[in-house]
Write a protein that holds these residues in place. Structure first.
Motif, PDB file in Angstrom:
ATOM      1  N   LEU A  24     -37.212  19.323   7.681  1.00  0.00           N
ATOM      2  CA  LEU A  24     -37.291  20.459   8.596  1.00  0.00           C
ATOM      3  C   LEU A  24     -36.378  21.594   8.143  1.00  0.00           C
ATOM      4  CD1 LEU A  24     -37.386  18.802  12.142  1.00  0.00           C
ATOM      5  CD2 LEU A  24     -39.124  20.296  11.156  1.00  0.00           C
ATOM      6  N   ARG A  25     -35.182  21.241   7.708  1.00  0.00           N
ATOM      7  CA  ARG A  25     -34.268  22.288   7.247  1.00  0.00           C
ATOM      8  C   ARG A  25     -34.854  23.024   6.056  1.00  0.00           C
ATOM      9  NH1 ARG A  25     -28.306  21.348   4.766  1.00  0.00           N
ATOM     10  NH2 ARG A  25     -29.590  20.331   3.198  1.00  0.00           N
ATOM     11  N   GLU A  26     -35.481  22.289   5.149  1.00  0.00           N
ATOM     12  CA  GLU A  26     -36.085  22.921   3.989  1.00  0.00           C
ATOM     13  C   GLU A  26     -37.246  23.825   4.405  1.00  0.00           C
ATOM     14  OE1 GLU A  26     -36.038  24.046   0.219  1.00  0.00           O
ATOM     15  OE2 GLU A  26     -34.641  22.614   1.140  1.00  0.00           O
ATOM     16  N   ARG A  27     -38.033  23.382   5.383  1.00  0.00           N
ATOM     17  CA  ARG A  27     -39.182  24.162   5.835  1.00  0.00           C
ATOM     18  C   ARG A  27     -38.753  25.492   6.428  1.00  0.00           C
ATOM     19  NH1 ARG A  27     -42.840  21.437  10.330  1.00  0.00           N
ATOM     20  NH2 ARG A  27     -42.769  19.774   8.741  1.00  0.00           N
ATOM     21  N   TYR A  28     -37.621  25.507   7.137  1.00  0.00           N
ATOM     22  CA  TYR A  28     -37.184  26.726   7.806  1.00  0.00           C
ATOM     23  C   TYR A  28     -35.995  27.394   7.123  1.00  0.00           C
ATOM     24  CZ  TYR A  28     -40.231  25.292  11.618  1.00  0.00           C
ATOM     25  OH  TYR A  28     -41.323  24.935  12.371  1.00  0.00           O
ATOM     26  N   ARG A  29     -35.763  27.045   5.887  1.00  0.00           N
ATOM     27  CA  ARG A  29     -34.588  27.570   5.177  1.00  0.00           C
ATOM     28  C   ARG A  29     -34.571  29.097   5.133  1.00  0.00           C
ATOM     29  NH1 ARG A  29     -30.824  25.386   1.940  1.00  0.00           N
ATOM     30  NH2 ARG A  29     -31.887  23.365   1.868  1.00  0.00           N
ATOM     31  N   GLU A  30     -35.749  29.714   4.994  1.00  0.00           N
ATOM     32  CA  GLU A  30     -35.822  31.171   4.866  1.00  0.00           C
ATOM     33  C   GLU A  30     -35.943  31.882   6.208  1.00  0.00           C
ATOM     34  OE1 GLU A  30     -35.269  32.461   1.943  1.00  0.00           O
ATOM     35  OE2 GLU A  30     -35.151  30.398   1.150  1.00  0.00           O
TER      36      GLU A  30
END
Length: 374
Positions: A24-30
């Motif tokens: 999830l963190r990677e998905r919303y990193r930007e």
């Protein structure tokens, strides 16, 4: 969690949870408006290794960490019976759970020792007055914590125990709760409630450098409301008191998030609110089917009673005489009514809870189930 009536399908392994959090963190990193945290439910949901590993992952990956702590006496019971410790605080200290950024939620059952521990470790608290009152949990010692310098923010908890999920409501309830429980009209002032809802909230999330107050260099996050244009808010003698005691969400004219206006003249752009309501109703029906909960219609209430091992008190075979199509039994004395999501002309949701006259309809059109039946 099984011993605390958590369904087996909701019990997950640490590895699985950690993978999902990192994904999830990677998905919303930007996305600058989304921050993914670790959020184990409560002390009863983890063993000591789980507490240690959660703390380690939070530190290693620089993740925020929050958990329901001291919401009820259950924490102390679990500490003694499951972990063999004298207190929940001892469990948290032994596992290193308090070592680092931590946002404790509720804190109703904090004693002097626990408050001293929070002060020592810099643990912050999210105070959720609506939830604590609805569930009858008790009153968190917020004035005592603030005297110790502990950061106390305001929260709404989830819709299941906060209903409106309104921060304006949370501010008012917080002030009134502590005034009456402490028999002190100055126990928690309106101005302090606003600080808890804004800058203290930002501090509790580690975001005080970017939001929480209107300052040069910080994000433009604010709302506009004119008390003078509403009967409940006019006249304005003290802006802090008017904001906390006299306004509600219907008085909000404009909302700006990160410099972008998302609400103007009290309305969202386009038909976003109507679309959201339609999507919500469809999702409710979908989830009800997945969980085998009763769908719309009177026949489902006796079916639910049978599934619970017998008829519910006050609900007989003639339920259909008092329950219109499109009403769903929720338990705890409540029945909610909602139209078919495809029916554009349907009536708005309505709620009957043991009294009153929802939507102008006689209460005998709603099934009443005594609290504790579910």
């Amino acid at each position: 969690g099984a011993q605390f009536s958590v369904a087996a399908g909701l019990v997950e392994s640490l590895d699985s949870v950690f993978r999902e959090v990192l994904d999830l963190r990677e998905r919303y990193r930007e996305d600058p408006l989304v921050e993914v945290w670790l959020a184990p439910s409560a002390l009863w949901g983890l063993d000591q290794d789980g507490l240690r590993e959660t703390r380690k992952l939070a530190d290693r990956e620089n993740l925020g960490l929050t958990m329901h702590m001291w919401e009820t006496p259950t924490d102390e019971q679990v500490a003694r019976e499951r972990f063999g410790e004298d207190s929940a605080l001892d469990v948290y200290r032994r596992t290193g759970f308090l070592e680092g950024q931590l946002l404790a939620v509720h804190g109703v059952c904090l004693g002097e020792k626990e408050m001293a521990g929070m002060e020592e470790h810099g643990t912050c608290l999210s105070h959720n007055p609506a939830s604590n009152m609805i569930l009858g949990s008790g009153t968190a010692p917020v004035p005592a914590l603030t005297r110790r310098g502990v950061t106390v923010a305001l929260g709404t908890d989830g819709a299941a125990s906060g209903n409106t999920v309104s921060m304006l409501e949370a501010m008012k309830l917080a002030t009134l709760l502590h005034k009456v429980s402490g028999r002190d009209p100055l126990a928690l002032t309106a101005r302090k409630a606003v600080e808890m809802a804004t800058l203290e909230g930002a501090r509790a999330l580690g975001l005080e450098d970017s939001t929480g107050s209107l300052e040069a260099g910080k994000s433009a996050d604010f709302f506009l409301a004119d008390p003078g244009n509403h009967l409940t808010g006019c006249p304005v003698w003290d802006p802090w008191a008017s904001l906390v005691y006299a306004l509600d969400s219907s008085c909000v004219d404009t909302v700006v998030i990160a410099g972008r206006t998302v609400l103007r003249d009290g309305k969202f752009d386009g038909n976003r609110e109507e679309e959201a309501l339609r999507d919500l109703k469809k999702e409710v029906r979908r989830l009800a089917g997945l969980l085998h909960l009763p769908g719309p219609g009177a026949a489902d209430v006796p079916r639910l009673a049978q599934g619970l091992g017998g008829e519910l008190p006050g609900v007989g075979d003639d339920t259909g005489q008092n329950l219109d199509e499109g009403h769903v039994f929720l338990g705890d004395g409540a029945v909610v009514g909602y139209p078919d999501p495809e029916d554009e002309g349907g009536a708005p949701p309505s709620l009957g809870r043991g009294g009153g006259d929802p939507d102008g309809a006689a209460l005998d059109q709603f099934v009443q189930v005594p609290p504790g039946s579910v």
